[in-house]
Design an enzyme around this catalytic site. Structure first.
Site, mmCIF file in Angstrom:
data_model
loop_
_atom_site.group_PDB
_atom_site.id
_atom_site.type_symbol
_atom_site.label_atom_id
_atom_site.label_comp_id
_atom_site.label_asym_id
_atom_site.label_seq_id
_atom_site.Cartn_x
_atom_site.Cartn_y
_atom_site.Cartn_z
ATOM 1 N N TYR A 136 -18.911 12.394 76.915
ATOM 2 C CA TYR A 136 -19.919 12.110 75.867
ATOM 3 C C TYR A 136 -20.701 13.343 75.857
ATOM 4 C CZ TYR A 136 -19.071 7.012 76.086
ATOM 5 O OH TYR A 136 -18.484 5.792 75.595
ATOM 6 N N LYS A 186 -9.394 6.752 86.406
ATOM 7 C CA LYS A 186 -7.971 6.996 85.890
ATOM 8 C C LYS A 186 -7.069 8.066 86.596
ATOM 9 C CE LYS A 186 -4.508 5.848 82.802
ATOM 10 N NZ LYS A 186 -4.063 4.722 82.842
ATOM 11 N N ASP A 218 -7.290 0.887 83.470
ATOM 12 C CA ASP A 218 -6.645 -0.223 82.771
ATOM 13 C C ASP A 218 -6.519 -1.579 83.294
ATOM 14 O OD1 ASP A 218 -5.118 1.672 84.101
ATOM 15 O OD2 ASP A 218 -3.479 1.729 83.233
ATOM 16 N N ASP A 242 -19.004 2.314 79.587
ATOM 17 C CA ASP A 242 -19.672 1.868 78.521
ATOM 18 C C ASP A 242 -18.547 0.602 77.884
ATOM 19 O OD1 ASP A 242 -20.488 1.718 75.882
ATOM 20 O OD2 ASP A 242 -19.895 3.684 75.313
ATOM 21 N N ASP A 246 -19.583 -3.676 78.803
ATOM 22 C CA ASP A 246 -19.711 -4.576 77.412
ATOM 23 C C ASP A 246 -18.757 -5.800 77.737
ATOM 24 O OD1 ASP A 246 -21.704 -3.402 76.233
ATOM 25 O OD2 ASP A 246 -20.746 -3.335 74.502
#
Ligand code: NAD
Length: 347
Positions: A136, A186, A218, A242, A246
């Site tokens: 980001y 990852k 994943d 992020d 959620d």
């Protein structure tokens, strides 16, 4: 201790008012409250969503209790004047790099989860997400390839200090709970993640009492749905966090129940419900104030050293739910202040 109250827009003022009533009862003798304008309310009053006066108040305060920002009247404004910019501006100005999101299913609400009750009932975790780095904030842009095609790019990067800083929050959070930390990355594909994993492992030497594990993102997404009860604390980067935070919160039931914190390196924090300003129900007394009340409990625990008072609030919320207290989002008919009353009655 000074608490900056930033109620903001929509249901923000309604839910913050209930949290203040609760704070008054458990710690009123030690807390002073000062209100500041933020979001659309600030824009309408003084022409900016994050006035200097509010920023100064937030800097002076020992902790910040935030409602929500977002006002449909402001949707057409230039981006830097939109209410939502206030929260990003506050996090940045205050150096808040760690986002803590507890996800816990109160057993009385097991039916509210998207998961089967026996799977959802085991959820009791905190996700620690890095907020100031990653893809980001890396170099980004649009360019043309050698063949003339348009190409968008966003560079993912973390330096070792940034990783160590957030990993430390993860270890400390785990130490204060079930002493199990799962670092999500990852590392099988990304160099950024390999460095992340190396630094987390190096730091783990300082936390021999915390059991460290690693999981690819994943797999973590799958495990959060398959067996969320296995997690105590997850620490992860901005992008993965992020998405996972959620996902975890929705596994744990209504958006009106979920608290969060953004912390700086001195444990000073901004505490807020994860929901927004809910313009569709604003001003109708329908909002569930529990996410904000639980955010206030987090504030006592993480920034103000009042863990016992935080426990009292959390226990009172659980008891109120057990007694059948329900706002509309939980399938009941209580108003915002009636839900506040139900918690206060137990305190
Ligand atoms: P929202 O979270 O405001 O609302 C989503 C849905 O959940 C709505 O149907 C709403 O009525 C319901 N809801 C939310 N909180 C509730 C509560 N406490 N009790 C009962 N029901 C509740 O998300 P949205 O509708 O996508 O966004 C509305 C505005 O809020 C937008 O302007 C958005 O940018 C802003 N927003 C702000 C924040 C923040 O301040 N941190 C976070 C998310 C969205």
């Amino acid at each position: 201790m000074l608490i900056a109250l930033l109620p903001g827009d929509g249901i923000g003022p309604e839910v913050v008012a209930e949290a203040v009533r609760v704070l008054d009862v458990v710690a009123g003798d030690r807390l002073t409250f000062e209100k500041g304008l933020v979001g659309g309310a600030a824009y309408k009053a003084v022409g900016h969503p994050l006035p200097q006066e509010t920023l100064d108040l937030a800097k002076r305060a020992d902790a910040i209790l935030f409602g929500a920002v977002g006002d449909p009247d402001c949707d057409a404004l230039e981006r830097h004047l939109r209410p939502e910019q206030a929260i990003l501006g506050l996090r940045k100005a205050l150096g808040m790099f760690a986002n803590l999101r507890p996800a816990k299913l109160f057993k009385e609400l097991a039916d509210a989860s998207a998961l089967r009750p026996e799977v959802a009932g085991a959820i009791d975790m905190v996700i620690v997400r890095e907020l100031n780095g990653d893809v980001y904030f890396g170099e980004k842009g649009m360019r043309k390839t050698a063949e003339g095609r348009r190409e968008g790019y966003d560079v993912m990067s973390y330096d070792e200090d940034e990783v160590a800083r957030i990993a430390r929050v993860g270890f400390e959070t785990a130490r204060a709970r079930g002493r199990r930390l799962c670092s999500v990355d990852k590392a099988n594909v990304l160099e950024t993640s390999q460095l992340w994993r190396d630094v987390v492992i190096e730091l783990s030497a300082q936390y021999p009492d915390v059991e460290l594990s690693h999981m690819y993102v994943d797999n973590a997404a799958m495990q959060l749905v398959r067996n969320p009860g296995q997690f105590d604390v997850i620490v992860t980067g901005n992008l993965f966090g992020d998405i996972l935070s959620d996902q975890a919160s929705m596994c744990a039931g209504s958006i009106g129940m979920l608290a969060s914190a953004a912390l700086d390196s001195n444990q000073k924090g901004l505490y807020e419900p994860i929901h927004g300003s809910a313009p569709d129900i604003a001003g109708q007394g329908k909002a569930n104030p529990l996410a904000t009340i639980l955010s206030a409990a987090m504030m006592l625990r993480y920034s103000l050293g009042m863990a016992d008072e935080a426990d009292r609030i959390e226990a009172a919320v659980a008891k109120a739910l057990e007694n059948g207290a329900r706002t509309a989002d939980l399938g009941g008919a209580m108003t915002t202040s009636e839900m506040g009353d139900a918690v206060l009655a137990i305190l």
